[in-house]
Design a protein around this motif. Structure first.
Motif, mmCIF file in Angstrom:
data_model
loop_
_atom_site.group_PDB
_atom_site.id
_atom_site.type_symbol
_atom_site.label_atom_id
_atom_site.label_comp_id
_atom_site.label_asym_id
_atom_site.label_seq_id
_atom_site.Cartn_x
_atom_site.Cartn_y
_atom_site.Cartn_z
ATOM 1 N N SER A 111 0.848 -1.336 -0.124
ATOM 2 C CA SER A 111 0.021 0.178 -0.119
ATOM 3 C C SER A 111 0.961 1.324 -0.008
ATOM 4 O O SER A 111 1.977 1.207 0.239
ATOM 5 C CB SER A 111 -0.819 -0.002 1.289
ATOM 6 O OG SER A 111 0.092 0.220 2.524
ATOM 7 N N GLY A 112 0.091 2.145 -0.444
ATOM 8 C CA GLY A 112 1.283 3.456 -0.303
ATOM 9 C C GLY A 112 1.493 3.628 1.098
ATOM 10 O O GLY A 112 2.411 4.454 1.290
ATOM 11 N N SER A 113 0.474 3.413 2.195
ATOM 12 C CA SER A 113 1.165 3.797 3.484
ATOM 13 C C SER A 113 2.297 3.042 3.908
ATOM 14 O O SER A 113 3.255 3.514 4.499
ATOM 15 C CB SER A 113 -0.091 3.259 4.453
ATOM 16 O OG SER A 113 -1.369 3.845 4.150
ATOM 17 N N ASP A 114 2.491 1.846 3.571
ATOM 18 C CA ASP A 114 3.678 1.045 3.953
ATOM 19 C C ASP A 114 5.085 1.595 3.157
ATOM 20 O O ASP A 114 5.997 1.458 3.714
ATOM 21 C CB ASP A 114 3.599 -0.586 3.862
ATOM 22 C CG ASP A 114 3.206 -1.150 2.820
ATOM 23 O OD1 ASP A 114 3.432 -0.364 1.646
ATOM 24 O OD2 ASP A 114 2.752 -2.323 2.692
ATOM 25 N N SER A 138 -0.804 17.639 3.333
ATOM 26 C CA SER A 138 -0.313 16.237 2.393
ATOM 27 C C SER A 138 -0.956 14.981 3.119
ATOM 28 O O SER A 138 -1.358 14.965 4.473
ATOM 29 C CB SER A 138 1.251 16.115 2.583
ATOM 30 O OG SER A 138 1.639 16.045 3.931
ATOM 31 N N TYR A 139 -1.030 14.036 2.129
ATOM 32 C CA TYR A 139 -1.628 12.751 2.855
ATOM 33 C C TYR A 139 -0.618 11.520 2.239
ATOM 34 O O TYR A 139 -0.548 11.489 1.034
ATOM 35 C CB TYR A 139 -3.155 12.487 1.947
ATOM 36 C CG TYR A 139 -3.743 10.942 2.447
ATOM 37 C CD1 TYR A 139 -4.302 11.173 3.829
ATOM 38 C CD2 TYR A 139 -3.441 10.016 1.903
ATOM 39 C CE1 TYR A 139 -4.775 10.053 4.210
ATOM 40 C CE2 TYR A 139 -3.993 8.680 2.686
ATOM 41 C CZ TYR A 139 -4.682 8.810 3.830
ATOM 42 O OH TYR A 139 -5.325 7.772 4.344
ATOM 43 N N HIS A 140 -0.048 10.914 3.186
ATOM 44 C CA HIS A 140 0.992 10.060 2.964
ATOM 45 C C HIS A 140 0.532 8.573 3.408
ATOM 46 O O HIS A 140 1.236 7.621 3.006
ATOM 47 C CB HIS A 140 2.282 10.216 3.331
ATOM 48 C CG HIS A 140 2.635 11.594 2.807
ATOM 49 N ND1 HIS A 140 3.195 11.945 1.445
ATOM 50 C CD2 HIS A 140 3.052 12.699 3.274
ATOM 51 C CE1 HIS A 140 3.585 12.953 1.220
ATOM 52 N NE2 HIS A 140 3.630 13.468 2.501
ATOM 53 N N SER A 214 -2.941 15.816 -3.741
ATOM 54 C CA SER A 214 -4.126 15.329 -4.440
ATOM 55 C C SER A 214 -5.318 15.207 -3.079
ATOM 56 O O SER A 214 -6.234 16.188 -3.299
ATOM 57 C CB SER A 214 -3.892 14.095 -4.840
ATOM 58 O OG SER A 214 -2.832 13.927 -5.399
ATOM 59 N N ASP A 215 -5.050 14.380 -2.070
ATOM 60 C CA ASP A 215 -6.054 14.415 -1.172
ATOM 61 C C ASP A 215 -6.010 15.782 -0.443
ATOM 62 O O ASP A 215 -7.269 16.137 0.303
ATOM 63 C CB ASP A 215 -5.878 13.446 -0.168
ATOM 64 C CG ASP A 215 -5.941 11.743 -0.733
ATOM 65 O OD1 ASP A 215 -6.875 11.922 -1.930
ATOM 66 O OD2 ASP A 215 -5.553 11.123 -0.194
ATOM 67 N N GLY A 216 -5.280 16.489 -0.403
ATOM 68 C CA GLY A 216 -5.294 17.976 -0.099
ATOM 69 C C GLY A 216 -6.013 18.893 -0.662
ATOM 70 O O GLY A 216 -6.349 20.008 -0.235
ATOM 71 N N PHE A 242 9.530 12.321 -3.612
ATOM 72 C CA PHE A 242 8.203 12.376 -4.287
ATOM 73 C C PHE A 242 7.283 11.384 -4.045
ATOM 74 O O PHE A 242 7.613 10.113 -4.510
ATOM 75 C CB PHE A 242 8.373 12.721 -5.640
ATOM 76 C CG PHE A 242 8.981 14.145 -6.015
ATOM 77 C CD1 PHE A 242 8.013 15.255 -5.845
ATOM 78 C CD2 PHE A 242 10.295 14.444 -6.198
ATOM 79 C CE1 PHE A 242 8.582 16.504 -6.282
ATOM 80 C CE2 PHE A 242 10.800 15.710 -6.571
ATOM 81 C CZ PHE A 242 9.904 16.613 -6.563
ATOM 82 N N ASP A 243 6.217 11.789 -3.470
ATOM 83 C CA ASP A 243 5.102 10.828 -3.127
ATOM 84 C C ASP A 243 3.991 10.718 -4.228
ATOM 85 O O ASP A 243 3.354 11.493 -4.633
ATOM 86 C CB ASP A 243 4.306 10.997 -1.822
ATOM 87 C CG ASP A 243 3.182 9.873 -1.630
ATOM 88 O OD1 ASP A 243 2.804 9.443 -2.520
ATOM 89 O OD2 ASP A 243 2.579 10.158 -0.664
ATOM 90 N N GLU A 244 4.342 9.966 -5.276
ATOM 91 C CA GLU A 244 3.585 9.733 -6.385
ATOM 92 C C GLU A 244 2.504 8.466 -6.510
ATOM 93 O O GLU A 244 2.160 7.964 -7.337
ATOM 94 C CB GLU A 244 4.390 9.285 -7.550
ATOM 95 C CG GLU A 244 5.563 10.535 -7.865
ATOM 96 C CD GLU A 244 5.117 11.378 -8.747
ATOM 97 O OE1 GLU A 244 4.062 11.231 -9.707
ATOM 98 O OE2 GLU A 244 5.742 12.700 -8.948
ATOM 99 N N GLY A 271 2.099 3.524 -5.661
ATOM 100 C CA GLY A 271 1.397 2.680 -5.087
ATOM 101 C C GLY A 271 -0.037 2.481 -6.171
ATOM 102 O O GLY A 271 0.241 2.532 -7.272
ATOM 103 N N LYS A 272 -1.081 2.413 -5.221
ATOM 104 C CA LYS A 272 -2.485 2.601 -5.961
ATOM 105 C C LYS A 272 -2.460 1.883 -7.356
ATOM 106 O O LYS A 272 -2.669 0.668 -7.385
ATOM 107 C CB LYS A 272 -2.826 4.008 -6.074
ATOM 108 C CG LYS A 272 -3.057 4.718 -4.828
ATOM 109 C CD LYS A 272 -3.999 5.852 -5.207
ATOM 110 C CE LYS A 272 -4.393 6.497 -3.745
ATOM 111 N NZ LYS A 272 -5.714 6.358 -3.117
ATOM 112 N N SER A 273 -2.187 2.587 -8.294
ATOM 113 C CA SER A 273 -2.482 1.907 -9.746
ATOM 114 C C SER A 273 -1.269 0.872 -10.429
ATOM 115 O O SER A 273 -1.679 0.139 -11.076
ATOM 116 C CB SER A 273 -2.543 3.040 -10.913
ATOM 117 O OG SER A 273 -1.363 3.688 -11.023
#
Ligand SMILES: Cc1ncc(COP(=O)(O)O)c(C=O)c1O
Length: 442
Positions: A111-114, A138-140, A214-216, A242-244, A271-273
């Motif tokens: 996940s993006g979190s880990d 920011s959302y990490h 993004s979430d911000g 960079f958190d992409e 992550g994600k996609s």
């Protein structure tokens, strides 16, 4: 077919609300391409990609085949102790698309979190410095290190690690100082002040930033800001990460959003996609960061053959179908159409984006954020057959992140439906009591 409401009632009784971020009363039966079908049989055009996961579209036959073949051949092996070739192939692919002529390595997670947790642990160790800098809004992610790096309003109730100092993200529409001039310079000045006081550069290991927050609120920094950040990091020997997770892998019209400024990252969080719906995340970074601790961030199923095989096929499809180019073209079409709508509706304060990472900020007549109208537009769009979510530290930004396969006629369809939703909300033709359980982040 079981009715959506009945599934949602059963879900309420059995599943923790810790995972709930709800905008409409939908439960999903199936999804193909850009369309989602709910359990009542209604079909929707999807502008969410499931929070930017289904970039190549939903339920792709090619990925299904790869998953089936991989499972039959090798259902599992753990990279911790017995690696397989798919892990290496994917690592080579990710290194290949990451800019910068220096030695890189890859870490895999779920996940993006880990993946951001990796950053919070490894960057301080690699640099021998203790502090990290990140940005308000920011959302990490949700694990302890990742949420400590985050600055989103929705995470305020959890106390994080004390080594992170937050600075304002340069937001041209809603600047932290209230002053709309020289936004880039204002943020850089704030950062210099932080260096001069609570976070000296010689104690600072890294700065982590989303190239589009993004979430911000889908906030794009002013041109040149990321370049200035790169320069200051180079000056002080600070790693720039960079958190992409949300906007990477082609969504903005380049593999990575920070590439629009022609700069390099010391580490990229992905992550994600990446797995086309199968959980997988990755960090690609300088070898000295990636190898800072042997056996320091281990998860049994990290880099498993199923997830890595899906990710390899995903990247192949992005390249073969030229989805990065499509994101760029369809993004321009979307933004042009939304800017026309902005002329019609006073409550549209701002339209912004790059490629298919687009935000529409909804405001009151005095310019303050209008979270309730935003939630209403989102709900009304759902009633009309269009799915989108809201983001932002004030919950007042409509987020448009469709699958990158979206066609031009689908963009027109979405714009037409949004126009109807906007018109209904403007006329007051909406029952706000429907929103009781569906205010998203708020
Ligand atoms: C930029 C960014 N980083 C990290 C995360 C966390 O990813 P995950 O939900 O997969 O843990 C998200 C999720 O929205 C994100 O948008």
């Amino acid at each position: 077919m079981t009715e959506s409401r009945s599934i949602i009632e059963r879900e309420k009784k059995t599943i923790s609300k810790a995972l709930n971020l709800r905008f409409h009363p939908i439960s999903v039966e199936s999804a193909f391409g850009t369309r989602i079908k709910d359990t009542n049989g209604t079909s929707y055009l999807d502008l969410t990609a499931g929070w930017a996961v289904a970039n190549i579209g939903y339920s792709r036959e090619e990925v299904a085949k790869v998953l089936y073949d991989q499972y039959k051949k090798l259902s599992f092996t753990t990279q911790l102790s017995a690696p397989s070739e798919t892990m290496t192939l994917l690592a080579e692919e990710l290194i290949g698309i990451s800019p910068g002529a220096f030695e890189k390595k890859v870490w895999f997670g779920h996940s993006g979190s880990d993946a951001n947790e990796f950053i919070s642990k490894f960057v301080p160790v690699a640099s021998g410095r203790s502090k990290m800098i990140s940005f308000f809004g920011s959302y990490h992610g949700q694990t302890m290190g990742a949420s400590s790096l985050s600055g989103h309003a929705a995470q305020a109730m959890f106390e994080g690690r004390g080594n992170v100092v937050k600075v304002p993200y340069p937001n041209e529409f809603r600047p932290f100082s209230g002053i709309k001039e020289n936004i880039k310079e204002q943020s850089m000045c704030f950062l210099q002040e932080v260096f001069a006081t609570v976070c000296p550069p010689e104690d600072t290991a890294g700065i982590i930033i989303e190239a589009i927050q993004s979430d911000g609120g889908m906030v794009l920094p002013p041109e040149g800001f990321l370049k200035s950040l790169r320069e200051i990091c180079d000056q002080y020997g600070i790693y720039l990460i960079f958190d992409e997770v949300k906007v990477g892998l082609g969504r903005t019209g380049k593999w990575f959003a920070f590439e629009h400024e022609n700069i390099i990252a010391d580490a990229i969080v992905i992550g994600k996609s990446l797995g086309a719906g199968v959980p997988i995340s990755a960090v690609v970074g300088r070898s000295e960061i990636m190898d800072a601790v042997v056996a320091g961030h281990m998860f049994t199923a990290s880099g498993n053959p199923i997830s890595t095989a899906a990710a390899i096929e995903n990247i192949r499809i992005i390249k073969e179908e030229k989805l990065i180019e499509n994101a760029n073209e369809r993004g321009k079409q979307f933004i042009t159409g939304l800017e026309e709508l902005k002329e019609k509706y006073d409550f549209i304060g701002d339209v912004r984006g790059k490629g298919l990472a687009i935000g529409v900020e909804i405001v009151k007549s005095d310019g303050r954020p209008d979270a309730s109208a935003t939630a209403a537009i989102c709900y009304r769009a759902y009633e009309l057959g269009l799915l989108l979510y809201t983001v932002g530290i004030h919950s007042n930004v409509l987020e448009i992140t469709p699958p990158l396969i979206i066609k031009d006629e689908e963009v027109e369809e979405a714009l037409n439906l949004l126009n109807i939703a906007f018109k209904d909300i403007e006329r007051g033709d909406f029952d706000y009591s429907k929103l009781e359980e569906y205010a998203g982040w708020g």
